[in-house]
Design a protein around this motif. Structure first.
Motif, short mmCIF file in Angstrom:
data_model
loop_
_atom_site.label_atom_id
_atom_site.label_comp_id
_atom_site.label_asym_id
_atom_site.label_seq_id
_atom_site.Cartn_x
_atom_site.Cartn_y
_atom_site.Cartn_z
N PRO A 1 0.92 -1.28 0.05
CA PRO A 1 0.00 0.02 -0.13
C PRO A 1 0.89 1.14 0.10
O PRO A 1 1.72 1.36 0.83
CB PRO A 1 -1.01 -0.32 1.23
N VAL A 2 0.56 2.31 -0.90
CA VAL A 2 1.31 3.44 -1.07
C VAL A 2 0.09 4.46 -0.72
O VAL A 2 -0.82 4.62 -1.28
CB VAL A 2 1.68 3.55 -2.54
N THR A 3 0.69 5.27 0.20
CA THR A 3 -0.31 6.52 0.60
C THR A 3 0.37 7.71 0.08
O THR A 3 1.46 8.23 0.27
CB THR A 3 -0.28 6.50 2.06
N GLY A 4 -0.43 8.71 -0.73
CA GLY A 4 0.18 9.87 -1.21
C GLY A 4 0.23 10.89 -0.21
O GLY A 4 -0.56 10.78 0.61
N GLN A 5 0.90 11.95 -0.54
CA GLN A 5 1.21 12.85 0.51
C GLN A 5 -0.04 13.78 0.30
O GLN A 5 -0.65 14.13 -0.74
CB GLN A 5 2.49 13.70 0.17
N PRO A 6 -0.21 14.08 1.51
CA PRO A 6 -1.55 14.97 1.63
C PRO A 6 -1.37 16.47 0.71
O PRO A 6 -0.16 16.93 0.80
CB PRO A 6 -1.94 15.26 3.02
N PRO A 7 -2.22 16.93 0.04
CA PRO A 7 -1.87 18.16 -0.70
C PRO A 7 -1.75 19.42 0.17
O PRO A 7 -2.15 19.52 1.18
CB PRO A 7 -3.06 18.48 -1.47
#
Length: 242
Positions: free
Chosen positions: A89-95
């Motif tokens: 699982p890869v979690t994108g950085q919050p904008p």
């Protein structure tokens, strides 16, 4: 007188086989006499003699039993299915949250409704959005921001006098057959400005003089944009020496 004959007797030597046979007969006679007179003693002697020449033979160990027959796998059989790959699982950085900037306030209080002072639709500044005389004008103006559709055309003036250029070291023959290419900007009024040497010749002094003569002697029809208005555009001049 009767004749007297002398007879000599020769002894014959016994041969070795004969001697051996006589010895064996004597030994056999003695052995038979001993068995007849002392049978127990003879039996003990026989056991001792036989034991001295007894050879013990050890039988080899029994061979190991054959291995159990195991079934061999069929050739070409498919292997066990592999485990399913589960992506990590890869979690994108919050904008990033953009901070709203407050509108600038005028330095001095005013009764107007504009939030900036000096707003203009036309003027003489270099960044005017409408029409003006700045270098960054958009649709109209005398600046260099227009898009040229046609190219500049040389219409007047010439550089063909050898006396305009100094004699180089080694005489004029050293410069014969060479050339220089200069780049200029033809302004909307048809004059050449901002001359630069694009491809130099072996004589730097002649290149410098060529730039001066192009700017001072030559006239051009300027380039035009899509609306037919004259605009600034580059022009390349080739000067050759014969």
């Amino acid at each position: 007188m009767p004749t007297t004959r002398n007879f000599r007797t020769r002894r014959r030597r016994l041969s070795w086989p004969l001697i051996a046979g006589i010895i064996m007969l004597h030994l056999a006679a003695l052995y038979g006499l001993a068995r007849a007179l002392a049978p127990d003693f003879t039996a003990v002697v026989e056991r001792e003699v036989v034991s001295a020449f007894t050879v013990t033979i050890t039988a080899p160990p029994d061979p190991p039993p054959p291995p159990d027959n195991q079934p061999e796998p069929d050739e070409g059989a498919a292997g066990d299915p592999g485990r399913d790959a589960v992506p990590q699982p890869v979690t994108g950085q919050p904008p990033k949250v953009r901070v709203k900037r407050d509108d600038p306030l005028p330095r001095a209080s005013s009764t107007g409704t504009a939030n900036q002072s000096g707003a203009a639709t036309a003027g003489d500044g270099t960044g005017a959005a409408g029409s003006g005389l700045g270098t960054g004008s958009g649709n109209t103006g005398s600046g260099r921001g227009g898009v040229a559709v046609t190219k500049p055309v040389h219409i007047s003036g010439s550089i063909d006098n050898a006396r305009d250029f100094p004699v180089p070291p080694g005489g004029r023959a050293a410069r014969r057959g060479t050339q220089v290419i200069v780049r200029v900007i033809v302004t909307p009024d048809g004059r050449a400005r901002d001359c630069r040497v694009y491809r130099p010749s072996p004589d730097p002094e002649a290149d410098r003089i060529t730039c001066q003569l192009v700017e001072s002697r030559l006239g051009f029809r300027p380039a035009t944009d899509a609306n037919g208005n004259p605009v600034a555009a580059p022009f390349y001049w080739r000067q050759e020496w014969f």
